[in-house]
Design a protein around this motif. Structure first.
Motif, PDB file in Angstrom:
ATOM      1  N   MET A  20      -6.492  -0.794   9.428  1.00 62.29           N
ATOM      2  CA  MET A  20      -6.302   1.121   8.391  1.00 62.29           C
ATOM      3  C   MET A  20      -5.276   1.594   8.463  1.00 62.29           C
ATOM      4  O   MET A  20      -4.462   1.214   8.721  1.00 62.29           O
ATOM      5  CB  MET A  20      -7.021   1.005   9.914  1.00 62.29           C
ATOM      6  N   LYS A  21      -5.182   1.669   7.503  1.00 57.18           N
ATOM      7  CA  LYS A  21      -3.905   2.560   6.784  1.00 57.18           C
ATOM      8  C   LYS A  21      -3.823   4.462   7.042  1.00 57.18           C
ATOM      9  O   LYS A  21      -2.674   4.952   6.909  1.00 57.18           O
ATOM     10  CB  LYS A  21      -4.124   2.220   5.842  1.00 57.18           C
ATOM     11  N   LYS A  22      -5.620   4.371   6.700  1.00 59.43           N
ATOM     12  CA  LYS A  22      -5.300   5.803   6.556  1.00 59.43           C
ATOM     13  C   LYS A  22      -6.778   6.660   6.633  1.00 59.43           C
ATOM     14  O   LYS A  22      -7.309   6.017   6.626  1.00 59.43           O
ATOM     15  CB  LYS A  22      -5.126   6.302   5.475  1.00 59.43           C
ATOM     16  N   ILE A  23      -6.527   7.375   7.422  1.00 58.88           N
ATOM     17  CA  ILE A  23      -7.835   8.981   8.187  1.00 58.88           C
ATOM     18  C   ILE A  23      -7.724   9.846   7.450  1.00 58.88           C
ATOM     19  O   ILE A  23      -6.773  10.429   7.523  1.00 58.88           O
ATOM     20  CB  ILE A  23      -8.181   8.392   8.940  1.00 58.88           C
ATOM     21  N   LYS A  44      -8.505   1.308   4.537  1.00 56.10           N
ATOM     22  CA  LYS A  44      -8.048  -0.526   4.569  1.00 56.10           C
ATOM     23  C   LYS A  44      -7.453  -0.925   3.881  1.00 56.10           C
ATOM     24  O   LYS A  44      -7.847  -0.697   2.398  1.00 56.10           O
ATOM     25  CB  LYS A  44      -9.423  -0.825   5.640  1.00 56.10           C
ATOM     26  N   GLU A  45      -6.884  -2.434   4.094  1.00 54.35           N
ATOM     27  CA  GLU A  45      -5.508  -2.574   3.249  1.00 54.35           C
ATOM     28  C   GLU A  45      -4.743  -3.583   3.522  1.00 54.35           C
ATOM     29  O   GLU A  45      -4.967  -3.740   4.888  1.00 54.35           O
ATOM     30  CB  GLU A  45      -4.337  -1.533   2.514  1.00 54.35           C
ATOM     31  N   GLY A  46      -4.963  -4.458   3.296  1.00 50.78           N
ATOM     32  CA  GLY A  46      -3.965  -5.889   3.560  1.00 50.78           C
ATOM     33  C   GLY A  46      -4.919  -7.653   2.376  1.00 50.78           C
ATOM     34  O   GLY A  46      -5.207  -6.855   2.139  1.00 50.78           O
ATOM     35  N   GLN A  47      -3.372  -8.692   3.200  1.00 56.35           N
ATOM     36  CA  GLN A  47      -3.863  -9.080   3.006  1.00 56.35           C
ATOM     37  C   GLN A  47      -4.652 -10.719   3.618  1.00 56.35           C
ATOM     38  O   GLN A  47      -4.244 -10.532   5.192  1.00 56.35           O
ATOM     39  CB  GLN A  47      -2.775 -10.299   2.317  1.00 56.35           C
ATOM     40  N   LEU A  48      -5.791 -11.756   3.413  1.00 56.59           N
ATOM     41  CA  LEU A  48      -6.498 -12.198   4.549  1.00 56.59           C
ATOM     42  C   LEU A  48      -6.597 -13.190   3.770  1.00 56.59           C
ATOM     43  O   LEU A  48      -6.379 -13.549   2.813  1.00 56.59           O
ATOM     44  CB  LEU A  48      -7.794 -11.583   4.952  1.00 56.59           C
ATOM     45  N   VAL A 100      -1.727   5.087  12.321  1.00 60.20           N
ATOM     46  CA  VAL A 100      -2.399   5.258  11.321  1.00 60.20           C
ATOM     47  C   VAL A 100      -2.250   6.698  10.618  1.00 60.20           C
ATOM     48  O   VAL A 100      -2.378   7.635  11.413  1.00 60.20           O
ATOM     49  CB  VAL A 100      -3.783   5.096  10.962  1.00 60.20           C
ATOM     50  N   GLU A 101      -2.318   7.065   9.636  1.00 58.47           N
ATOM     51  CA  GLU A 101      -1.419   7.885   8.694  1.00 58.47           C
ATOM     52  C   GLU A 101      -3.289   8.642   9.331  1.00 58.47           C
ATOM     53  O   GLU A 101      -3.647   8.314   8.641  1.00 58.47           O
ATOM     54  CB  GLU A 101      -1.105   8.086   7.400  1.00 58.47           C
ATOM     55  N   ALA A 102      -2.720  10.132   9.982  1.00 62.88           N
ATOM     56  CA  ALA A 102      -4.185  11.182   9.530  1.00 62.88           C
ATOM     57  C   ALA A 102      -3.540  12.388   8.973  1.00 62.88           C
ATOM     58  O   ALA A 102      -2.374  12.673   9.456  1.00 62.88           O
ATOM     59  CB  ALA A 102      -4.302  10.957  11.534  1.00 62.88           C
ATOM     60  N   GLU A 103      -4.985  12.735   8.329  1.00 58.28           N
ATOM     61  CA  GLU A 103      -5.025  14.183   7.794  1.00 58.28           C
ATOM     62  C   GLU A 103      -6.643  14.446   8.220  1.00 58.28           C
ATOM     63  O   GLU A 103      -6.740  14.273   8.192  1.00 58.28           O
ATOM     64  CB  GLU A 103      -4.587  13.741   5.998  1.00 58.28           C
TER      65      GLU A 103
END
Length: 521
Positions: free
Chosen positions: A26-29, A41-45, A228-231
């Motif tokens: 999870m990167k940002k909400i 969400k972001e990533g390498q799998l 996680v970045e939250a706004e």
């Protein structure tokens, strides 16, 4: 060797954590005030045989679930289904502790009568859930079967409280164009289960300034949030399909009518039973005095995007099934005291055809007018007001206030400002006017408003008098008239601003005409 003993009556209750074959970070909400949240969400799998499997959020809203891959290896297809995944679960109960320690050496304390206990030392070979029997190979080589309900204590040489369990969940199998080792992915979805609630704290600092602080209470009943970045978002985005779930989240066919707009509403009651409360550290610092705790100003980075405003709270953590409080801003603003009274049409002659000549007391309310001199808007929320000495003054609603605008917060009844209103009929004309088939009489009513200031300071009072009729003598007031569709008489508002020194008393007078039909059945 250090031993680990489990007391059955004191096992700690911990939530289960599901680990699927793959999971994006999870990167940002972005949280909205209607119990929805945009998650990115972001990533390498790792990819095996040209595909990988991801879990699907259970409450993704209609049309908002999207997964994209890097252009080097684009997606060929995504297959959604209900699948069984292995779950790493923290043991809560005795049978789960046993399952977590199959193959381990243990000392089992068995209940034998009310006061007697029996110890069995050996290796746990297996557990039969259908019967609740534990198979143990004792140190003397004998095989013993024990009902797990008879076990009072368990002692192990190491701490192992995790066991694998089957979990039924919705999954997405991603199939790629190329059979590469890894895939870079980005996932977006708007989901239910996360909410933010704003609130304000207004503390008077002197007769011209007050410190306004805003906090965000975040409710998380969806999934764990870890660094996680939250706004939090101010505004009301269009949600045409309401709380309708995306078809990928369920394993039955979607009815054709379901793709049209839904009038269902998001229920905040589903978020009511919190399992934990979390509060972040105060941004103001200080020692023990009230002055040091509530004096500093601070801001949170924000950004206006079209009709929405985003407060950036930075990176935060909040476990599932918990609530947290996060500071948003604190700023010193200018304000002024205002006093206001609205007096209704106590006679309503057109309906009652009678003039009550009693002198009635009228409530005067003390409020403060707060100017938003910040660079960001104030969203609608509850506000608590305290005096310079920390004494409670009021709890009111601070309404949406854009930058540069003013907002009024009602504090209390001004008991030291006395206002009275009386009216009397002074003239009457019968058969005054015929409108359509109805003949109307006319009365002229004179009103008197007395205002007295018993406070030790000067006050300015905004007085509004409502009448159903046409004002003929405004008494130096500003008159606003509005036509009505079901009456021959207009609605009229008279507005005065009355400045009074301490101990001063003033009288306001006005006159208005009312048409009425004398025979109403």
């Amino acid at each position: 060797m250090k031993k680990r003993t489990y007391l059955l009556t004191a096992l700690l209750l911990i939530n289960c954590a599901i680990y699927s074959q793959s999971n994006l970070s999870m990167k940002k909400i972005s949280l909205f005030k209607n119990s929805t949240c945009l998650v990115s969400k972001e990533g390498q799998l790792k990819v095996k045989d040209g595909s990988l499997t991801l879990p699907i959020p259970a409450s993704a809203l209609y049309g908002t679930f999207w997964i994209g891959s890097a252009k080097e290896n684009s997606l060929k297809s995504i297959v959604f289904k209900t699948d069984t995944l292995k779950t790493s679960t923290t043991a809560k109960y005795i049978d789960q502790v046993i399952r977590a320690n199959i193959g381990s050496d243990a000392i089992l304390v068995i209940k034998s009568g009310e006061k007697n206990e029996k110890n069995i030392s050996g290796k746990i070979l297996s557990y039969i859930p259908e019967s609740g029997l534990v198979k143990v190979k004792e140190e003397n080589g004998k095989i013993t079967f024990i009902n797990y309900e008879k076990i009072e204590y368990l002692t192990f040489s190491s701490d192992n409280s995790k066991f694998m369990n089957d979990s039924i969940t919705r999954t997405a199998k991603l199939n790629f164009e190329k059979s590469a080792e890894n895939a870079s992915l980005m996932e977006y979805y708007l989901q239910l289960g996360m909410n933010w609630i704003p609130s304000y704290f207004l503390k008077i600092t002197n007769d011209k300034e007050a410190r306004l602080e805003m906090k965000a209470t975040i409710e998380n009943y969806a999934e764990d949030i870890n660094d996680v970045e939250a706004e939090v978002v101010v505004g009301a985005p269009q949600l045409y399909y309401g709380q309708m779930l995306d078809p990928v989240t369920y394993n039955y066919i979607t009815q054709a009518s379901s793709t049209y707009s839904t009038l269902s509403y998001i229920d905040n009651n589903m978020l009511s039973n919190s399992l934990a409360q979390v509060q972040t550290a105060s941004p103001y610092g200080g020692n023990a005095s009230d002055e040091s705790y509530y004096s500093a100003s601070y801001t949170t980075e924000g950004e206006k995007n079209n009709d929405l405003y985003y407060y950036n709270l930075g990176k935060n953590s909040l476990p599932k099934n918990s609530k947290g409080i996060f500071p948003v801003f604190a700023s010193t603003l200018g304000y002024k005291d205002i006093y206001k009274a609205e007096i209704t049409d106590k006679v309503n002659y057109a309906s009652n055809m009678y003039c009550n000549t009693n002198e009635d007391n009228c409530d005067v309310y003390h409020s403060i007018e707060l100017k938003n001199s910040t660079n960001f808007p104030f969203t609608t929320a509850c506000v608590m007001v305290l005096t310079e000495k920390g004494q409670f003054m009021a709890q009111d609603q601070l309404k949406y206030t854009p930058t540069g605008a003013v907002s009024v917060i009602k504090l209390s009844k001004a008991i030291d400002v006395v206002m009275k209103n009386s009216e009397e009929e002074i003239t009457r004309v019968d058969n005054y006017k015929k409108i359509g088939k109805t003949t109307y009489n006319k009365v002229t009513i004179r009103g008197t408003i007395t205002v007295e200031n018993l406070q030790p300071k000067q006050v300015a009072i905004d007085v509004i008098k409502h009448v159903n009729g046409s004002v003929t003598n405004n008494g130096d007031s500003k008159v606003k008239k509005q036509k009505t569709y079901n009456s021959v008489n207009p609605y009229s508002d008279m507005n005065w601003t009355v400045a009074l020194n301490s101990g001063e008393k003033k009288t306001l007078t006005y006159e208005y005409e009312v048409l009425f039909a004398p025979y109403q059945y």
